[in-house]
Write an enzyme that holds these catalytic residues in place. Structure first.
Site, PDB file in Angstrom:
ATOM      1  CD  GLU A  34      11.263   7.346   7.570  1.00  9.28           C
ATOM      2  OE1 GLU A  34      11.894   7.001   6.560  1.00  9.28           O
ATOM      3  OE2 GLU A  34      10.295   6.693   8.013  1.00  9.28           O
ATOM      4  NE  ARG A  35      14.844   2.630   4.821  1.00  7.13           N
ATOM      5  CZ  ARG A  35      15.059   1.445   4.263  1.00  7.13           C
ATOM      6  NH1 ARG A  35      16.022   0.676   4.714  1.00  7.13           N
ATOM      7  NH2 ARG A  35      14.314   1.050   3.251  1.00  7.13           N
ATOM      8  N   GLY A  39       6.188  10.085   6.079  1.00  4.79           N
ATOM      9  CA  GLY A  39       5.096   9.801   5.152  1.00  4.79           C
ATOM     10  C   GLY A  39       5.272   8.482   4.428  1.00  4.79           C
ATOM     11  N   GLY A  40       6.500   7.936   4.474  1.00  4.98           N
ATOM     12  CA  GLY A  40       6.741   6.628   3.892  1.00  4.98           C
ATOM     13  C   GLY A  40       6.565   6.555   2.388  1.00  4.98           C
ATOM     14  CB  CYS A  42       1.574   5.809   1.435  1.00  9.24           C
ATOM     15  SG  CYS A  42      -0.044   6.517   1.081  1.00  9.24           S
ATOM     16  CB  ALA A 197      -3.791  -1.311  -6.975  1.00 14.10           C
ATOM     17  CG  ASP A 325       2.356  -1.991   3.137  1.00 14.17           C
ATOM     18  OD1 ASP A 325       1.146  -1.964   3.429  1.00 14.17           O
ATOM     19  OD2 ASP A 325       2.843  -1.347   2.195  1.00 14.17           O
ATOM     20  CG  HIS A 458     -32.162  13.424  -8.984  1.00 10.57           C
ATOM     21  ND1 HIS A 458     -31.746  12.452  -9.871  1.00 10.57           N
ATOM     22  CD2 HIS A 458     -32.746  14.403  -9.729  1.00 10.57           C
ATOM     23  CE1 HIS A 458     -32.083  12.829 -11.105  1.00 10.57           C
ATOM     24  NE2 HIS A 458     -32.681  14.005 -11.041  1.00 10.57           N
TER      25      HIS A 458
END
Length: 479
Positions: A34-35, A39-40, A42, A197, A325, A458
Site C-alpha cells: 500500500e502506497r 482502506g483505499g 472508498c 453517483a 475498479d 408492518h
C-alpha cells in the site's frame, strides 16, 4: 534474498484488503503493498466519508423542517470545519480498523509503491505520496523497499478521477472529489459536471447545506445507468430543493479566475449559455490506476484504461490477477470485495462461482436516495423480454407517511412467462437499505409467487416492496 509469499496484493482498498484476509484464512502466506492509506479511496475519500457528510446534511435538513414534526428549533446553522472534521474522523477510525484486521489475520503490510518487473516479482520503492498512518498504534508489518517474490500477484490499485482536457482540476476553483470532501468553507455557488453517483451525491450535499448548485449532464437523464422512470422522479425531487439540472448538455469551456469560474455550456443543438460559480466539481468518471505497474512490458492486456480479466480475476499472463475498479465496471466497493474473494478462492483451488454482474446493486445516497439491481424496464424490452412491471408509491405506505417521507417509488420488473425477478428500482427514503431484499431474492431465483407469499412486517417501508410485486400481477392492495 527476497522475501517470498504465496500471494501479494497490490493495493489496500476494499478489494485488496478483503482478498488478503480471505487468502490468509485459506492458509496462504500473504502481503499487501500500500502506497498511502489502508482502506483505499472508498474508506478514505469515497464511500464512507461522503456518507458522513451526507448524514450531517440530512440532520441539518430535518432541523430546518422541525416544525413539520411538531418541534421547534431556532438559529439553525452549521460549522463547516466540524462537518468535515466528523467525516475525516470516521474515515480515520475505520482506517485503523483495517490495519487491525490485517494484523489479526497475519497479513504483512508493505508500505511503498509497487511495480511488477516480472511475473512472480514485486518491486517496492518509496511512495510518491505521503503514507497516512493508521489512527491506532498498530505495528505496520513489513516495512522497507526492495524486491518481494510471490507465486500469485493480485492487482487491486483502484481508480482515480478522470480529467477532461481544458478543465483540469487545480485544487482551488476546479475540484475533484478529493477537494469537494474537505471544503474550508461552503462556496455560495457550485457547478457539478456529471450526474453519476459521485456528482449527484455532492450536488445533494452542497444544495442541502445552502449552496446554489447547478448540475450539468451530457446524457438526457441524470444518473444515466438508472431506470428512466426512477431518474425522472429523483430529478423532480432534487429540483424541488432548488437545484438546477441541465441534461443533454456539456461544459465546452471553463475560464478559471480569481473570483471563480465561468463555464460555457453547450446543448445538443449547439446552443450555448454562460454560467458563473465559485467552484466546479468535475465528476465525469474515473480511470484505472495501471500506468506505473509495468504492465506493458509484461504483456498484460488492457482495454480503455482497465485490466482485462476473466470471470475469476485472471489476466492473460499466468500468475497475475486483477480485481476491483482497476478491472473495470461496475466500479463499486462491494463488487471489488466479492471479486477479491472469488479470485483468491480460485487461486486456492476452491470451487469459486463467477459473479453475475447483473445482480450487483447500485446505490446513490442523495436525498432522495436511489437504489437498483438488475435490468431496467428499457433494457428488458430491448432484450425482447415479455415483462410485467409493478409500481408502488411512498404515499400509500404508513411508515413513509409517519416518517414524513411521502415522496418515492418502488418499481419491480418480472419475466411474464417465468415469474423471474429481472430488476428492481427504487427512489425514496432508506431505499439503499431496502434494495438488498431484492438482491437476495434474485440470487435465490425467487419468483413472483415466492415474494407474494412472503410476509412483510408492518409498519415498515419494506411493505412497499411487497405491494410493488403484487401490483405487477394485478393484486396490489393499498393503491
Amino acid at each position: 534474498m527476497a522475501q517470498s509469499y504465496d500471494i501479494i496484493v497490490i493495493g489496500g482498498g476494499p478489494g485488496g484488503y478483503v482478498a488478503a484476509i480471505r487468502a490468509a484464512q485459506l492458509g496462504l502466506k500473504t502481503a499487501v503493498v500500500e502506497r498511502e492509506h489502508l482502506g483505499g479511496i472508498c474508506l478514505n475519500w469515497g464511500c464512507i466519508p461522503t456518507k458522513a457528510l451526507l448524514r450531517s446534511a440530512e440532520i441539518y435538513h430535518y432541523m430546518q423542517h422541525a416544525d413539520a414534526y411538531g418541534l421547534s428549533a431556532k438559529d439553525i446553522t452549521f460549522d463547516a470545519s466540524k462537518v468535515v472534521g466528523r467525516s475525516r474522523g470516521v474515515s480515520k477510525q475505520l482506517n485503523g480498523g483495517v490495519s487491525y484486521l490485517l494484523k489479526k489475520n497475519k497479513v504483512d503490510v508493505i508500505w511503498g509503491e509497487a511495480t511488477i518487473p516480472t511475473a512472480g516479482t514485486v518491486k517496492v520503492s518509496k511512495s510518491s505520496k505521503p503514507v497516512v498512518e493508521p489512527q491506532n498504534p498498530v505495528p505496520k508489518g513489513v516495512l522497507g523497499e526492495g524486491d518481494y517474490k510471490a507465486k500469485h500477484i493480485i492487482i487491486a490499485t483502484g481508480a482515480r478521477p478522470r480529467v477532461i482536457p481544458g478543465i483540469e482540476p487545480d485544487g482551488k476553483n476546479i475540484w475533484t472529489y478529493f477537494e469537494a470532501m474537505v471544503p474550508k468553507e461552503m462556496p455560495k455557488s457550485l457547478i457539478v459536471m456529471g450526474s453519476g453517483a459521485i456528482g449527484i451525491e455532492f450536488a445533494s450535499f452542497y444544495q442541502t447545506m445552502g449552496v446554489e448548485v447547478t448540475v450539468i449532464e451530457l446524457m438526457d437523464q441524470i444518473m444515466p445507468v438508472e431506470d428512466e422512470e426512477i431518474s425522472k422522479l429523483a430529478r423532480k425531487q432534487l429540483e424541488k430543493t432548488g437545484m438546477k439540472i441541465l441534461t443533454g448538455s456539456k461544459v465546452a469551456k471553463v475560464e478559471n479566475g480569481a473570483a471563480g469560474i465561468t463555464a460555457t455550456v453547450e446543448d445538443k443543438k449547439g446552443k450555448t449559455q454562460t454560467l458563473k460559480a465559485d467552484k466546479l466539481i468535475s465528476a465525469v468518471g474515473v480511470q484505472g490506476n495501471i500506468d506505473s505497474l509495468g504492465l506493458d512490458k509484461l504483456g498484460v492486456k488492457t482495454d480503455r484504461g482497465c485490466i482485462v480479466i476473466d470471470d475469476f480475476g485472471r489476466t492473460n499472463v499466468n500468475g497475475i490477477y486483477a480485481i476491483g475498479d482497476v478491472a473495470g465496471a461496475p466500479m463499486l466497493a462491494h463488487k471489488a470485495e466479492h471479486e477479491g474473494v472469488i479470485c483468491v478462492e480460485t487461486i486456492a483451488g476452491k470451487h469459486a462461482h463467477a459473479m453475475d454482474k447483473n445482480k450487483i446493486p447500485g446505490c446513490t445516497y442523495c436525498h432522495p436516495q436511489v437504489a437498483s439491481v438488475g435490468l431496467t424496464e428499457k433494457r428488458a424490452k430491448e432484450e425482447g423480454r415479455d415483462i410485467k412491471v409493478g409500481r408502488f408509491n411512498f404515499t400509500g405506505n404508513g411508515k413513509a407517511i409517519a416518517l414524513g417521507e411521502p415522496d418515492g417509488m418502488i418499481k419491480t420488473i418480472f419475466d411474464a412467462k417465468t415469474g423471474e425477478l429481472l430488476g428492481a428500482h427504487m427512489v425514496g427514503a432508506e431505499v439503499t437499505e431496502l434494495i438488498q431484499g431484492f438482491v437476495v431474492a434474485m440470487n435465490l431465483e425467487t419468483t413472483e409467487e415466492d415474494l407474494i407469499n412472503a410476509v412483510f412486517p408492518h409498519p415498515t417501508l419494506s411493505e412497499m416492496m411487497h405491494e410493488s410485486v403484487m401490483d405487477a400481477y394485478g393484486r396490489v392492495i393499498h393503491m
